[in-house]
Design a protein around this motif. Structure first.
Motif, PDB file in Angstrom:
ATOM      1  N   CYS A  81       0.845  -1.189   0.000  1.00 53.03           N
ATOM      2  CA  CYS A  81       0.000   0.000   0.000  1.00 53.03           C
ATOM      3  C   CYS A  81       0.887   1.248   0.000  1.00 53.03           C
ATOM      4  N   ALA A  82       0.641   2.150  -0.941  1.00 50.62           N
ATOM      5  CA  ALA A  82       1.421   3.390  -1.001  1.00 50.62           C
ATOM      6  C   ALA A  82       1.202   4.200   0.276  1.00 50.62           C
ATOM      7  N   PRO A  83       2.256   4.817   0.809  1.00 50.20           N
ATOM      8  CA  PRO A  83       3.634   4.854   0.302  1.00 50.20           C
ATOM      9  C   PRO A  83       4.514   3.776   0.934  1.00 50.20           C
ATOM     10  N   GLY A  84       4.105   2.537   0.876  1.00 52.84           N
ATOM     11  CA  GLY A  84       4.827   1.441   1.508  1.00 52.84           C
ATOM     12  C   GLY A  84       6.225   1.251   0.953  1.00 52.84           C
ATOM     13  N   ARG A  85       7.122   0.829   1.809  1.00 51.37           N
ATOM     14  CA  ARG A  85       8.512   0.582   1.436  1.00 51.37           C
ATOM     15  C   ARG A  85       9.003  -0.670   2.144  1.00 51.37           C
ATOM     16  N   ILE A  86      10.174  -1.123   1.739  1.00 54.81           N
ATOM     17  CA  ILE A  86      10.830  -2.237   2.411  1.00 54.81           C
ATOM     18  C   ILE A  86      11.613  -1.688   3.611  1.00 54.81           C
ATOM     19  N   ILE A  87      11.407  -2.310   4.769  1.00 54.99           N
ATOM     20  CA  ILE A  87      12.215  -1.995   5.947  1.00 54.99           C
ATOM     21  C   ILE A  87      13.339  -3.031   5.997  1.00 54.99           C
ATOM     22  N   PRO A  88      14.577  -2.600   5.736  1.00 55.58           N
ATOM     23  CA  PRO A  88      15.673  -3.568   5.623  1.00 55.58           C
ATOM     24  C   PRO A  88      16.251  -3.988   6.972  1.00 55.58           C
ATOM     25  N   TYR A  89      16.382  -5.295   7.147  1.00 50.57           N
ATOM     26  CA  TYR A  89      17.117  -5.877   8.254  1.00 50.57           C
ATOM     27  C   TYR A  89      18.346  -6.545   7.637  1.00 50.57           C
ATOM     28  N   ALA A  90      19.528  -6.259   8.148  1.00 47.05           N
ATOM     29  CA  ALA A  90      20.742  -6.791   7.527  1.00 47.05           C
ATOM     30  C   ALA A  90      21.864  -6.890   8.535  1.00 47.05           C
ATOM     31  N   LEU A  91      22.921  -7.574   8.128  1.00 47.76           N
ATOM     32  CA  LEU A  91      24.090  -7.699   8.993  1.00 47.76           C
ATOM     33  C   LEU A  91      24.794  -6.353   9.119  1.00 47.76           C
ATOM     34  N   ASP A  92      24.987  -5.674   8.008  1.00 49.73           N
ATOM     35  CA  ASP A  92      25.664  -4.382   7.999  1.00 49.73           C
ATOM     36  C   ASP A  92      25.052  -3.534   6.881  1.00 49.73           C
ATOM     37  N   TRP A  93      23.849  -3.018   7.119  1.00 54.14           N
ATOM     38  CA  TRP A  93      23.085  -2.314   6.090  1.00 54.14           C
ATOM     39  C   TRP A  93      23.810  -1.063   5.590  1.00 54.14           C
ATOM     40  N   ILE A  94      24.518  -0.384   6.457  1.00 56.00           N
ATOM     41  CA  ILE A  94      25.208   0.841   6.067  1.00 56.00           C
ATOM     42  C   ILE A  94      26.209   0.570   4.947  1.00 56.00           C
ATOM     43  N   LYS A  95      26.878  -0.569   4.996  1.00 54.61           N
ATOM     44  CA  LYS A  95      27.861  -0.906   3.964  1.00 54.61           C
ATOM     45  C   LYS A  95      27.225  -1.620   2.771  1.00 54.61           C
ATOM     46  N   MET A  96      26.092  -2.274   2.986  1.00 56.53           N
ATOM     47  CA  MET A  96      25.411  -2.958   1.885  1.00 56.53           C
ATOM     48  C   MET A  96      24.678  -1.985   0.971  1.00 56.53           C
ATOM     49  N   ALA A  97      24.058  -0.981   1.562  1.00 57.27           N
ATOM     50  CA  ALA A  97      23.160  -0.094   0.830  1.00 57.27           C
ATOM     51  C   ALA A  97      23.775   0.544  -0.413  1.00 57.27           C
ATOM     52  N   PRO A  98      25.033   1.047  -0.360  1.00 59.14           N
ATOM     53  CA  PRO A  98      25.594   1.673  -1.564  1.00 59.14           C
ATOM     54  C   PRO A  98      25.691   0.729  -2.761  1.00 59.14           C
ATOM     55  N   PHE A  99      25.945  -0.572  -2.518  1.00 59.55           N
ATOM     56  CA  PHE A  99      26.021  -1.535  -3.619  1.00 59.55           C
ATOM     57  C   PHE A  99      24.644  -1.701  -4.281  1.00 59.55           C
ATOM     58  N   ILE A 100      23.612  -1.779  -3.449  1.00 56.74           N
ATOM     59  CA  ILE A 100      22.258  -1.920  -3.985  1.00 56.74           C
ATOM     60  C   ILE A 100      21.831  -0.636  -4.683  1.00 56.74           C
ATOM     61  N   GLU A 101      22.205   0.492  -4.106  1.00 56.88           N
ATOM     62  CA  GLU A 101      21.855   1.786  -4.693  1.00 56.88           C
ATOM     63  C   GLU A 101      22.455   1.933  -6.087  1.00 56.88           C
ATOM     64  N   GLU A 102      23.730   1.544  -6.241  1.00 54.61           N
ATOM     65  CA  GLU A 102      24.362   1.640  -7.562  1.00 54.61           C
ATOM     66  C   GLU A 102      23.686   0.711  -8.560  1.00 54.61           C
ATOM     67  N   PHE A 103      23.338  -0.481  -8.106  1.00 56.20           N
ATOM     68  CA  PHE A 103      22.667  -1.436  -8.986  1.00 56.20           C
ATOM     69  C   PHE A 103      21.331  -0.880  -9.491  1.00 56.20           C
ATOM     70  N   LEU A 104      20.541  -0.299  -8.596  1.00 57.45           N
ATOM     71  CA  LEU A 104      19.231   0.220  -8.976  1.00 57.45           C
ATOM     72  C   LEU A 104      19.340   1.431  -9.899  1.00 57.45           C
ATOM     73  N   ALA A 105      20.452   2.148  -9.815  1.00 51.14           N
ATOM     74  CA  ALA A 105      20.643   3.337 -10.649  1.00 51.14           C
ATOM     75  C   ALA A 105      21.497   3.046 -11.880  1.00 51.14           C
ATOM     76  N   TRP A 106      21.664   1.763 -12.201  1.00 51.06           N
ATOM     77  CA  TRP A 106      22.529   1.379 -13.319  1.00 51.06           C
ATOM     78  C   TRP A 106      22.032   2.021 -14.612  1.00 51.06           C
ATOM     79  N   GLU A 107      22.960   2.534 -15.400  1.00 53.23           N
ATOM     80  CA  GLU A 107      22.667   3.205 -16.677  1.00 53.23           C
ATOM     81  C   GLU A 107      21.744   4.407 -16.472  1.00 53.23           C
TER      82      GLU A 107
END
Length: 218
Positions: A107-133
């Motif tokens: 349901c808008a404006p729903g988002r994913i709430i991330p749970y991770a081992l080290d989200w601060i370091k993971m996030a930039p890799f995912i961010e670059e992937f989503l913004a590819w090209e």
């Protein structure tokens, strides 16, 4: 559509455990190779309503890949070859991600709430992937909460401060990686170690950490 075990205050959002494999430790120099997103319930169990996502991506910046130990694991030559052979392109990966996210029907404006081992370091890799090209329709904030996340390492730091202030005896041990944490907190983990198993183990670890944190606060 909402998970029957999702608490009322998260109905518009979806809590997910996230694990990744990268070609090295440096965002924007190394790259995302594998992404696993596992929706979970309020009891930290894998959701039976929302499907997981698993992406294996073909390496692009091959010359930047060190086939040695990295921050997120060990990239062997065999594993590297599997990514080259079976990985999808970045464009295909983004399409698969978009289709999966759309299937959640949040349901808008729903988002994913991330749970991770080290989200601060993971996030930039995912961010670059989503913004590819420079895909103008894919921004990190379209999918993930910026202010709401649960990070194992940050939770560990809070737990350390908590037991220090309260004088509670708890042997933290070596907390440098997931295996050490699972052993330290006697978590019933699953094998073999891969991104799916890591997601399950991270969920179980966070459940144990929050339980111990609540116990120390009472």
């Amino acid at each position: 559509m909402a998970d029957h075990k999702t608490p009322f205050f998260l109905k518009k959002d979806l809590t997910c455990v996230i694990d990744i494999e990268t070609s090295g430790p440096r965002p924007y120099y190394h790259e995302l190779l594998e992404l696993k997103i596992l929706p979970i319930t309020a009891e930290f169990e894998a959701s039976k309503v929302f499907p997981p996502l698993h992406l294996c991506l073909k390496p692009v910046r091959v010359e930047n890949i060190p086939l040695t130990h990295t921050k997120y694991g060990y990239l062997t030559r065999e594993k590297f070859k599997n990514f080259l052979t079976f990985g999808v392109s970045r464009t295909e990966g983004i399409d698969l991600f978009d289709n999966w996210y759309s299937s959640l029907n949040l349901c808008a404006p729903g988002r994913i709430i991330p749970y991770a081992l080290d989200w601060i370091k993971m996030a930039p890799f995912i961010e670059e992937f989503l913004a590819w090209e420079n895909n103008e329709n894919t921004f990190m904030s379209n999918y993930f909460h910026k202010r709401h996340s649960l990070d194992v390492f940050n939770t560990i730091l809070f737990f350390k401060l908590l037991i220090w202030f309260n004088g509670v005896h708890y042997d933290i041990g070596k907390c440098g990686n997931l295996n050490n944490l699972l052993t330290t907190f006697s978590v019933d983990s699953i094998n073999p170690i891969n991104t799916y198993a890591n997601c399950i183990n991270i969920a179980r670890l966070l459940k144990k950490l929050l339980k111990e944190t609540n116990r120390c606060q009472t």
